[in-house]
Design a protein around this motif. Structure first.
Motif, PDB file in Angstrom:
ATOM      1  N   ALA A 179       5.278  17.310 -16.835  1.00  0.00           N
ATOM      2  CA  ALA A 179       5.750  16.943 -15.493  1.00  0.00           C
ATOM      3  C   ALA A 179       5.554  15.463 -15.210  1.00  0.00           C
ATOM      4  CB  ALA A 179       5.021  17.777 -14.432  1.00  0.00           C
ATOM      5  N   ALA A 180       4.625  14.829 -15.919  1.00  0.00           N
ATOM      6  CA  ALA A 180       4.340  13.413 -15.688  1.00  0.00           C
ATOM      7  C   ALA A 180       5.531  12.508 -16.009  1.00  0.00           C
ATOM      8  CB  ALA A 180       3.122  12.990 -16.500  1.00  0.00           C
ATOM      9  N   LEU A 181       6.524  13.044 -16.706  1.00  0.00           N
ATOM     10  CA  LEU A 181       7.735  12.281 -16.973  1.00  0.00           C
ATOM     11  C   LEU A 181       8.571  12.120 -15.708  1.00  0.00           C
ATOM     12  CD1 LEU A 181       8.793  13.929 -20.354  1.00  0.00           C
ATOM     13  CD2 LEU A 181       7.737  11.669 -20.029  1.00  0.00           C
ATOM     14  N   LEU A 182       8.391  13.028 -14.755  1.00  0.00           N
ATOM     15  CA  LEU A 182       9.217  13.028 -13.546  1.00  0.00           C
ATOM     16  C   LEU A 182       8.438  12.755 -12.269  1.00  0.00           C
ATOM     17  CD1 LEU A 182      11.497  16.125 -14.258  1.00  0.00           C
ATOM     18  CD2 LEU A 182      12.131  13.713 -14.410  1.00  0.00           C
ATOM     19  N   VAL A 183       7.178  13.207 -12.205  1.00  0.00           N
ATOM     20  CA  VAL A 183       6.397  13.071 -10.983  1.00  0.00           C
ATOM     21  C   VAL A 183       5.041  12.456 -11.310  1.00  0.00           C
ATOM     22  CG1 VAL A 183       7.592  14.911  -9.730  1.00  0.00           C
ATOM     23  CG2 VAL A 183       5.660  15.484 -11.205  1.00  0.00           C
ATOM     24  N   GLN A 184       4.132  12.459 -10.353  1.00  0.00           N
ATOM     25  CA  GLN A 184       2.872  11.742 -10.513  1.00  0.00           C
ATOM     26  C   GLN A 184       1.758  12.436  -9.740  1.00  0.00           C
ATOM     27  OE1 GLN A 184       3.939   7.897  -8.945  1.00  0.00           O
ATOM     28  NE2 GLN A 184       4.318   8.686  -6.895  1.00  0.00           N
ATOM     29  N   GLY A 185       0.565  11.852  -9.813  1.00  0.00           N
ATOM     30  CA  GLY A 185      -0.562  12.384  -9.076  1.00  0.00           C
ATOM     31  C   GLY A 185      -0.620  11.827  -7.663  1.00  0.00           C
ATOM     32  N   LYS A 186      -1.536  12.365  -6.871  1.00  0.00           N
ATOM     33  CA  LYS A 186      -1.640  11.937  -5.479  1.00  0.00           C
ATOM     34  C   LYS A 186      -2.228  10.542  -5.342  1.00  0.00           C
ATOM     35  CE  LYS A 186      -1.390  16.537  -3.589  1.00  0.00           C
ATOM     36  NZ  LYS A 186      -1.950  17.599  -2.725  1.00  0.00           N
ATOM     37  N   HIS A 187      -2.956  10.077  -6.338  1.00  0.00           N
ATOM     38  CA  HIS A 187      -3.448   8.695  -6.308  1.00  0.00           C
ATOM     39  C   HIS A 187      -2.272   7.723  -6.327  1.00  0.00           C
ATOM     40  CE1 HIS A 187      -2.590   9.555 -10.473  1.00  0.00           C
ATOM     41  NE2 HIS A 187      -2.833   8.314 -10.842  1.00  0.00           N
ATOM     42  N   ALA A 188      -1.238   8.051  -7.109  1.00  0.00           N
ATOM     43  CA  ALA A 188      -0.047   7.207  -7.155  1.00  0.00           C
ATOM     44  C   ALA A 188       0.851   7.442  -5.945  1.00  0.00           C
ATOM     45  CB  ALA A 188       0.722   7.461  -8.448  1.00  0.00           C
ATOM     46  N   GLY A 189       0.821   8.664  -5.404  1.00  0.00           N
ATOM     47  CA  GLY A 189       1.574   8.930  -4.184  1.00  0.00           C
ATOM     48  C   GLY A 189       1.097   8.107  -3.015  1.00  0.00           C
ATOM     49  N   ALA A 190      -0.140   7.597  -3.109  1.00  0.00           N
ATOM     50  CA  ALA A 190      -0.695   6.742  -2.055  1.00  0.00           C
ATOM     51  C   ALA A 190      -0.138   5.322  -2.092  1.00  0.00           C
ATOM     52  CB  ALA A 190      -2.223   6.687  -2.187  1.00  0.00           C
ATOM     53  N   TRP A 191       0.391   4.894  -3.226  1.00  0.00           N
ATOM     54  CA  TRP A 191       0.756   3.489  -3.406  1.00  0.00           C
ATOM     55  C   TRP A 191       1.772   2.941  -2.396  1.00  0.00           C
ATOM     56  CZ3 TRP A 191       1.430   3.884  -9.461  1.00  0.00           C
ATOM     57  CH2 TRP A 191       0.163   3.953 -10.047  1.00  0.00           C
ATOM     58  N   PRO A 192       2.862   3.682  -2.062  1.00  0.00           N
ATOM     59  CA  PRO A 192       3.790   3.122  -1.070  1.00  0.00           C
ATOM     60  C   PRO A 192       3.138   2.871   0.283  1.00  0.00           C
ATOM     61  CG  PRO A 192       4.854   4.874  -2.304  1.00  0.00           C
ATOM     62  CD  PRO A 192       3.391   4.930  -2.652  1.00  0.00           C
ATOM     63  N   ALA A 193       2.269   3.785   0.717  1.00  0.00           N
ATOM     64  CA  ALA A 193       1.601   3.608   2.017  1.00  0.00           C
ATOM     65  C   ALA A 193       0.669   2.413   1.986  1.00  0.00           C
ATOM     66  CB  ALA A 193       0.835   4.874   2.384  1.00  0.00           C
ATOM     67  N   VAL A 194      -0.092   2.266   0.909  1.00  0.00           N
ATOM     68  CA  VAL A 194      -1.029   1.148   0.803  1.00  0.00           C
ATOM     69  C   VAL A 194      -0.269  -0.175   0.799  1.00  0.00           C
ATOM     70  CG1 VAL A 194      -2.726   0.051  -0.716  1.00  0.00           C
ATOM     71  CG2 VAL A 194      -2.811   2.517  -0.315  1.00  0.00           C
ATOM     72  N   ARG A 195       0.848  -0.224   0.084  1.00  0.00           N
ATOM     73  CA  ARG A 195       1.634  -1.461   0.086  1.00  0.00           C
ATOM     74  C   ARG A 195       2.194  -1.751   1.471  1.00  0.00           C
ATOM     75  NH1 ARG A 195       6.093  -3.727  -4.320  1.00  0.00           N
ATOM     76  NH2 ARG A 195       6.238  -5.778  -3.324  1.00  0.00           N
ATOM     77  N   ALA A 196       2.669  -0.710   2.148  1.00  0.00           N
ATOM     78  CA  ALA A 196       3.236  -0.911   3.485  1.00  0.00           C
ATOM     79  C   ALA A 196       2.198  -1.426   4.465  1.00  0.00           C
ATOM     80  CB  ALA A 196       3.833   0.395   3.998  1.00  0.00           C
ATOM     81  N   MET A 197       0.937  -1.105   4.247  1.00  0.00           N
ATOM     82  CA  MET A 197      -0.125  -1.564   5.137  1.00  0.00           C
ATOM     83  C   MET A 197      -0.595  -2.968   4.807  1.00  0.00           C
ATOM     84  SD  MET A 197      -2.266   2.004   5.424  1.00  0.00           S
ATOM     85  CE  MET A 197      -3.233   1.674   6.899  1.00  0.00           C
ATOM     86  N   LEU A 198      -0.477  -3.375   3.544  1.00  0.00           N
ATOM     87  CA  LEU A 198      -1.097  -4.625   3.098  1.00  0.00           C
ATOM     88  C   LEU A 198      -0.131  -5.750   2.750  1.00  0.00           C
ATOM     89  CD1 LEU A 198      -3.836  -3.255   0.651  1.00  0.00           C
ATOM     90  CD2 LEU A 198      -4.216  -4.170   2.947  1.00  0.00           C
ATOM     91  N   ASP A 199       1.037  -5.428   2.248  1.00  0.00           N
ATOM     92  CA  ASP A 199       1.927  -6.449   1.695  1.00  0.00           C
ATOM     93  C   ASP A 199       2.643  -7.219   2.802  1.00  0.00           C
ATOM     94  OD1 ASP A 199       3.668  -8.022   0.257  1.00  0.00           O
ATOM     95  OD2 ASP A 199       4.561  -6.381  -0.878  1.00  0.00           O
ATOM     96  N   PRO A 200       2.443  -8.533   2.881  1.00  0.00           N
ATOM     97  CA  PRO A 200       3.122  -9.319   3.917  1.00  0.00           C
ATOM     98  C   PRO A 200       4.632  -9.353   3.753  1.00  0.00           C
ATOM     99  CG  PRO A 200       1.954 -10.752   2.395  1.00  0.00           C
ATOM    100  CD  PRO A 200       1.518  -9.362   2.076  1.00  0.00           C
ATOM    101  N   ALA A 201       5.148  -8.972   2.582  1.00  0.00           N
ATOM    102  CA  ALA A 201       6.596  -8.965   2.369  1.00  0.00           C
ATOM    103  C   ALA A 201       7.265  -7.727   2.957  1.00  0.00           C
ATOM    104  CB  ALA A 201       6.907  -9.055   0.869  1.00  0.00           C
ATOM    105  N   VAL A 202       6.488  -6.719   3.305  1.00  0.00           N
ATOM    106  CA  VAL A 202       7.050  -5.501   3.896  1.00  0.00           C
ATOM    107  C   VAL A 202       7.359  -5.758   5.366  1.00  0.00           C
ATOM    108  CG1 VAL A 202       6.591  -3.092   4.488  1.00  0.00           C
ATOM    109  CG2 VAL A 202       5.866  -3.988   2.265  1.00  0.00           C
ATOM    110  N   CYS A 203       8.545  -5.321   5.807  1.00  0.00           N
ATOM    111  CA  CYS A 203       8.973  -5.560   7.191  1.00  0.00           C
ATOM    112  C   CYS A 203       9.209  -4.249   7.921  1.00  0.00           C
ATOM    113  CB  CYS A 203      10.264  -6.383   7.207  1.00  0.00           C
ATOM    114  SG  CYS A 203      10.104  -8.035   6.483  1.00  0.00           S
TER     115      CYS A 203
END
Length: 334
Positions: free
Chosen positions: A259-283
């Motif tokens: 399944a790792a070829l198509l999906v991921q773990g919840k640690h990686a599922g957190a990445w979009p939210a963390v970027r949206a909170m921290l990255d100054p390039a996100v609008c």
């Protein structure tokens, strides 16, 4: 939060939020997050699942991370796990029950901070089987918790968010919402309840809220931004162990390997939210999800889904949500 064009330092009382100069020009690296010392982040549902990993990753930036949780014992276990992995982690918890609308004002006040730099609306209820359940207010449980609870909580967090120089409200949607459509005449599945569909629609309602919130913030000239994210496909079996919060057996790891070829773990599922909170390039108004088919990989910006871009649906949902909760998140802005 920092501006997209320059390093920013903001002071509120004795706290200072600073992102080092030039950090915004570097490629985003999920393993090397920018510092966020002095900032305060709230993670609803931060005691388990994707919310836990959002809190763990944010704690590594030097920020104060507050876990919003219904269960104090689970929150304590989550904080102990974070502290064991991250030296000097500034993490604490508040009691938060999104199904209990009358408790949300006091929950926001119990944060005990001068400002809130970002909140991630992550907590959620997912029911696998009938029968249909309701909150104490008569709202269908998934819609009432996932959408209405966060809608109302935003209203009570507004004074703290407004006190930050450029706060962010990040809403965690779901890839399951991509194939769903809202029935504005039956938002709470009173006529035709199917758990999987009702869950997807509750997450779609959250995502409409996040997009519409940003429109309304722009209309009143707010410096706040609202961003929508989704985790792609995030499975327990691909998630690293964090005992006692999550324990992955060797058997589960091996069986999930394809399944790792198509999906991921919840640690990686957190990445979009963390970027949206921290990255100054996100609008504000943007949608972020995993890079590979929207299901796995590092976070990237996505085109807003066609049905999610329907402003008339979002406006009707907003008005109905105001009527159901008795609050309007942006009523006192402007």
């Amino acid at each position: 939060m920092p501006s997209a064009t320059s390093a920013n330092s903001a002071t509120s009382g004795s706290s200072t939020f600073h992102v080092s100069s030039g950090s915004h020009a570097l490629p985003w690296n999920v393993q090397r997050l920018p510092r966020a010392d002095g900032s305060v982040f709230l993670v609803t549902g931060g005691n388990a699942g994707i919310g836990y990993f959002i809190a763990e990753q944010l704690s590594a930036t030097g920020a104060t991370v507050v876990l919003g949780s219904r269960n104090p014992a689970k929150a304590e276990a989550a904080m102990a796990s974070i502290r064991a992995r991250i030296a000097g982690a500034r993490v604490r918890a508040v009691r938060l029950d999104l199904a209990d609308l009358s408790s949300l004002r006091s929950a926001a006040e119990s944060l005990g901070v001068e400002r809130l730099d970002a909140v991630i609306h992550n907590a959620g209820v997912a029911l696998a089987d009938p029968p249909r359940r309701q909150t104490g207010y008569g709202h269908e449980l998934m819609f009432g918790t996932n959408h209405l609870g966060h809608f109302a909580l935003t209203r009570w967090l507004m004074p703290l968010l407004s006190a930050a120089p450029a706060a962010r409200v990040v809403t965690m949607g779901s890839f399951a919402a991509k194939s769903e459509r809202l029935d504005l005449d039956d938002l709470q599945s009173g006529k035709d309840y199917r758990p999987k569909r009702s869950y997807g629609r509750s997450k779609l309602a959250q995502m409409y809220f996040g997009v519409e919130l940003d429109r309304r913030l722009r209309a009143v000239g707010s410096t706040m931004a609202s961003v929508v994210v989704h985790p792609g496909g995030a499975l327990d079996s691909l998630t690293p162990s964090r005992p006692p919060i999550h324990v992955r057996t060797a058997g589960a790891r091996l069986s999930a390997a394809p399944a790792a070829l198509l999906v991921q773990g919840k640690h990686a599922g957190a990445w979009p939210a963390v970027r949206a909170m921290l990255d100054p390039a996100v609008c504000g108004g943007q949608l972020w999800g995993p890079r590979v088919f929207g299901l796995r990989g590092e976070p990237r910006r996505e085109v807003i889904w066609n049905h999610l871009a329907d402003a008339s649906v979002a406006a009707r949902l907003w008005d109905t949500s105001c009527a159901l909760t008795g609050v309007d998140p942006v009523a006192n802005l402007g």
